[in-house]
Design an enzyme around this catalytic site. Structure first.
Site: not given
Ligand SMILES: [Zn+2]
Length: 287
Positions: A81-82, A179, A208, A229, A231
């Site tokens: 990711d990213h 995010h 986000g 996503n 997190a």
């Molecule tokens: Zn992201």
């Protein structure tokens, strides 16, 4: 077996649900995500940021995810990711990571296209799926911090040009999420999302997702989002469980005991998000 994310996202697109991508960091978080997905028969994506790869080591992450994918009979992927460095991605693809995100969204359009296309060309040869981002989310995810003044929403016409020029398998769009944790409920631009969706055939990705009300996420899924996503909410839940344990038992020193309450609270979030995505029951009897 770990699979790339292409087929699972296409299935989600056809079935009008989303596959949740949960950020994992260590053995405990991999266990919670994989077990819970299996219990709910949900396809699932384990996601690792550059910070997580540096923390746990790519070999450990791959090995843990591979064991989880063998043990639980649901479609499972391990997604980077990213990542902003294409050379690092190529190295990790060679190690066996089946799905990647190249985030060149901080570059001007033409450079973003060129960088993403170079990764797509390499990934194709290895059957690895590639996600990219157009537009820029504000907020903070580990060492990725974007000031709100630098954040901008995805332009639908540009998105169409971007996808056809790069050949990406999925596109992360900026439609008002950020995010990290929200100070106020985010205002999502559904109209923009619907317009992007109309112009594109690739699955769309919502970053986000932590802290966005379920109802709003479902609205985005209705308009073409196929991957959500999560997190921050997982980290908050895990930490809350561990903190609570130490507040009651400050003398605790056995990780097998103080990790359990963290896992339990995180599990509830994973479960809720799978139900929110509507992916429960969609991962039965797979490879
Ligand atoms: Zn992201």
């Amino acid at each position: 077996m770990l699979v790339n994310t292409k087929e699972m996202l296409q299935a989600a697109q056809a079935g009008k649900y989303a596959v949740p991508a949960f950020n994992i960091h260590n053995l405990e978080t991999v266990q919670v995500v994989a077990r819970t997905a299996a219990e709910l028969e949900s396809p699932v994506i384990l996601a690792a940021t550059p910070g997580t790869v540096a923390y746990a080591g790519p070999e450990f992450l791959l090995a843990m995810a591979a064991v989880a994918a063998r043990k639980y009979p649901v479609p499972m992927s391990l997604h980077l990711d990213h990542f902003q460095d294409p050379d690092m991605l190529i190295e990790l693809i060679d190690m066996g990571f089946p799905s990647v995100m190249i985030d060149a969204s901080h570059h001007p359009f033409a450079e973003n296209v060129a960088l993403v296309r170079s990764v797509v060309e390499y990934a194709r040869q290895k059957d690895v799926s590639v996600e990219a981002e157009l537009g820029r989310l504000g907020g903070r995810e580990e060492d990725l911090e974007v000031d709100n003044s630098d954040a901008f929403l995805t332009d639908p016409a540009e998105a169409q040009e971007f996808v056809s020029a790069t050949g990406v398998d999925s596109l992360a769009v900026a439609i008002g999420t950020a995010h990290g944790l929200y100070k106020a409920a985010p205002r999502l631009d559904y109209k923009r999302l619907a317009e992007i969706s109309l112009r594109l055939s690739v699955p769309l990705v919502l970053h986000g997702g932590s802290g966005v009300p379920d109802k709003s996420v479902r609205e985005t899924i209705r308009r073409g989002v196929c991957k959500v996503n999560i997190a921050t909410e997982l980290k908050v839940a895990f930490a809350a469980g561990v903190k609570e344990h130490f507040s009651v038992k400050p003398e605790a020193d056995d990780p097998r005991q103080y990790m359990e309450p963290g896992k339990a609270l995180m599990k509830q979030v994973v479960k809720d998000k799978i139900l929110m995505c509507g992916s429960d029951g969609k991962g039965g009897r797979s490879k």
